[in-house]
Design a protein around this motif. Structure first.
Motif, PDB file in Angstrom:
ATOM      1  N   LYS D   8       0.709  -1.201   0.120  1.00  0.00           N
ATOM      2  CA  LYS D   8       0.075  -0.303   0.106  1.00  0.00           C
ATOM      3  C   LYS D   8       0.932   1.120  -0.081  1.00  0.00           C
ATOM      4  CE  LYS D   8      -2.161  -0.591   3.864  1.00  0.00           C
ATOM      5  NZ  LYS D   8      -2.936  -0.238   4.796  1.00  0.00           N
ATOM      6  N   VAL D  10       1.122   5.502  -0.698  1.00  0.00           N
ATOM      7  CA  VAL D  10       0.395   6.652  -0.697  1.00  0.00           C
ATOM      8  C   VAL D  10       1.270   7.733  -1.239  1.00  0.00           C
ATOM      9  CG1 VAL D  10      -1.261   6.331   1.639  1.00  0.00           C
ATOM     10  CG2 VAL D  10       1.265   7.370   1.745  1.00  0.00           C
ATOM     11  N   THR D  11       0.460   8.561  -1.924  1.00  0.00           N
ATOM     12  CA  THR D  11       0.874   9.681  -2.743  1.00  0.00           C
ATOM     13  C   THR D  11       0.733  11.195  -1.983  1.00  0.00           C
ATOM     14  OG1 THR D  11       0.736   8.322  -4.742  1.00  0.00           O
ATOM     15  CG2 THR D  11       1.333  10.813  -5.008  1.00  0.00           C
ATOM     16  N   ASN D  27      -2.320  11.367 -10.270  1.00  0.00           N
ATOM     17  CA  ASN D  27      -3.657  10.385 -10.431  1.00  0.00           C
ATOM     18  C   ASN D  27      -3.359   9.237 -11.556  1.00  0.00           C
ATOM     19  OD1 ASN D  27      -5.491  11.710  -8.982  1.00  0.00           O
ATOM     20  ND2 ASN D  27      -5.903  13.322 -10.567  1.00  0.00           N
ATOM     21  N   PRO D  30      -1.889   4.810  -9.838  1.00  0.00           N
ATOM     22  CA  PRO D  30      -2.599   3.636  -9.764  1.00  0.00           C
ATOM     23  C   PRO D  30      -2.629   2.832 -11.141  1.00  0.00           C
ATOM     24  CG  PRO D  30      -3.817   5.413  -8.597  1.00  0.00           C
ATOM     25  CD  PRO D  30      -2.844   6.163  -9.494  1.00  0.00           C
ATOM     26  N   SER D  38      -1.107  -0.946  -4.646  1.00  0.00           N
ATOM     27  CA  SER D  38      -2.123  -0.113  -4.459  1.00  0.00           C
ATOM     28  C   SER D  38      -1.428   1.369  -4.204  1.00  0.00           C
ATOM     29  CB  SER D  38      -3.283  -0.275  -3.546  1.00  0.00           C
ATOM     30  OG  SER D  38      -2.834  -0.013  -2.308  1.00  0.00           O
ATOM     31  N   THR D  40      -2.595   5.357  -3.289  1.00  0.00           N
ATOM     32  CA  THR D  40      -3.638   6.101  -3.118  1.00  0.00           C
ATOM     33  C   THR D  40      -3.162   7.427  -2.810  1.00  0.00           C
ATOM     34  OG1 THR D  40      -4.788   4.040  -1.803  1.00  0.00           O
ATOM     35  CG2 THR D  40      -5.768   6.425  -1.322  1.00  0.00           C
ATOM     36  N   LEU D  41      -3.951   8.569  -3.404  1.00  0.00           N
ATOM     37  CA  LEU D  41      -3.649   9.850  -3.201  1.00  0.00           C
ATOM     38  C   LEU D  41      -4.169  10.505  -1.962  1.00  0.00           C
ATOM     39  CD1 LEU D  41      -2.506  12.560  -4.479  1.00  0.00           C
ATOM     40  CD2 LEU D  41      -4.664  12.735  -5.485  1.00  0.00           C
ATOM     41  N   ALA D  74       1.386   3.287   5.703  1.00  0.00           N
ATOM     42  CA  ALA D  74       1.671   2.744   4.622  1.00  0.00           C
ATOM     43  C   ALA D  74       3.003   2.240   4.295  1.00  0.00           C
ATOM     44  CB  ALA D  74       1.365   3.960   3.341  1.00  0.00           C
TER      45      ALA D  74
END
Lengths: 188, 188, 188, 188
Positions: D8, D10-11, D27, D30, D38, D40-41, D74
């Motif tokens: 996982k 994160v951005t 965007n 992913p 995965s 995720t923003l 994350a």
């Protein structure tokens, strides 16, 4: 887990002066190392010619290749260096410029720690971040913490015996060596 | 106002290679200079030994002192250099390390401009900011703009005639030389 | 020569905390200034919104424009700031990001000096070189020396009276202000 | 070996503008991620107040703590950001300044990758090394290569659909994501 794996670390010294404060620190490292960690000072980088692509075209000097082999075979590298003019000493950068041209670039993926010492209070901090930027390109895996920046180093060594005497500095450095050994075992 | 004061500028080249792209640029500068501005390439820095305080204690090498004199006597300095490993070439930093030890440090208060060229798109930008940090310590007065970072330089020179052919690059550089001459006349 | 030209300098503070050590230093500057040099603290940058090009498209906030005017009208700017996380505080960088969008960018050609203070020994040095890199783009003319990096600042101020008491620090800062005034008169 | 462990990521986005080129890249991630990864923003950092130790003394804002939790949980973080004025955007640095004050600092030991995009040719490189210096203090473990610096980004996106269309850029980014996943599995 291989937490007790013995480790071989080599030290790259950024100063040529015989009585160099940074050499005194480099010489203190074997005694300060954790169990199962050997630390060996690499030969001088003062015998390398200036990097010149025309010289490289004839052949990379033997002393560069030999030292590159020693770096490649080590589990980790410690760079111990003064700061010159707010950056990396030219002689050290020149050695790195040569190493970067070796067929199997020896810093690639190599765990690395940095120690700087200077007579001023800042202890060589400015050189460390320039060195880190160079090491991004070389793809070394550089330890973040603890950072060793020995300020006022002239007060922390015995200039007659050329030994590092300051107890706090010895403790800080031993702490970095312990963190570095754990780092090598994790990421190396 | 002395806006028409003739200016003498010297160029310090950071590469030793005979066919160096940066040498080609350095060689193009006299033709691109504004009226009343002479630009002279300094001798190679490849003859300097590695900086070593023990060598300095015996005596600063004559070639360092001579080049230091030439810098001191110039109205301004242009550093033309490649980027090695995301920073200043070791050989150039070594020359600076020597100059910094001269009794009358020649960069002190000296107007200075930077040009870098590389085969990649970034054109040596990373080396420029490291050089600027070093030049803070040396107390040079460094031109901010326009910055000259020649990317993909291999497409902008004629490798047979060793000349800078790209018209846009020639124009950008001429623009910097004009700005630098005005800067020298204002702050020098 | 205009060596006695009166100068108006404004101070930009990089910290929002009321009892900020850097605020204490900023507040000490008027008393430490040479004759004929007035130093005025600019309003807080804490009222600026975060820079956002969508906000800019609606209109640059009035407080940004007003402070930009004050900077433009000054003979020189002093940035007094802590270091956060080895770089420029976000809030200060945000103010600079806004100023950089003003139609007549107020730092262009403006003489500028930097002062940092921190509780550690390094005194904010890392932030200074990041700030200098930003100021290349903004085309400020930044004083090289003396650099003011106040380490262990908590021992140099009186936290009750919020005054800078350490005599050496006061002297160093007064020395920079004198050098800065001369610098403004030369390059401004 | 845990090479198939799902990850996982994160951005963290450094721009607030709705149509931001860097948001378009964030965007796209992913879709470009390897299997079992995965991305995720994180929410906007535009709601954070300016860092102020007086505000911190009252209590760290809930949005900071919540985002800090998401980072801590994350397996890795990607920072996607423009360069403002040759450095980190103030708004992004401000978010980092807040995160650095959380009781369990969320970047400590966290694998991290950087992506920058700009309209110029240099693609935000200058911001990357400033960010890396900050991340030394935060003790993040930052991927060295491949570096993603998207130059001339305006030519690589579809500004109507807000999508990243350039095939080469998509491929470079997918390559970094693959290298980053392997890096997390090795050092995380």
């Amino acid at each position: 887990m291989t937490s007790s794996r013995p480790l071989k670390i080599v030290t790259l010294l950024g100063s040529l002066r015989q009585g160099s404060y940074n050499r005194i620190i480099a010489n203190a490292l074997p005694d300060l190392a954790p169990a199962d960690v050997s630390i060996t000072l690499l030969p001088t980088i003062g015998t390398f010619p200036h990097y010149d692509a025309d010289v490289q075209a004839i052949g990379i000097p033997a002393e560069v290749s030999t030292m590159g082999d020693a770096i490649r075979e080590a589990d980790g590298v410690i760079i111990v260096t003064p700061e010159y003019n707010y950056s990396i000493p030219g002689v050290l950068k020149n050695a790195i410029d040569w190493f970067s041209r070796l067929p199997q670039q020896p810093f690639a993926g190599k765990p690395l720690a940095i120690q700087t010492a200077s007579m001023g209070v800042i202890g060589g901090a400015r050189a460390q971040y320039h060195l880190r930027q160079t090491l991004v390109f070389l793809d070394a895996i550089v330890l973040n913490k603890p950072e060793i920046m020995v300020g006022a180093v002239q007060n922390k060594v015995n200039a007659d015996t050329l030994t590092l005497e300051d107890a706090d500095t010895r403790k800080f450095i031993a702490g970095q060596l312990e963190a570095f050994a754990a780092f090598i075992r994790r990421v190396g």
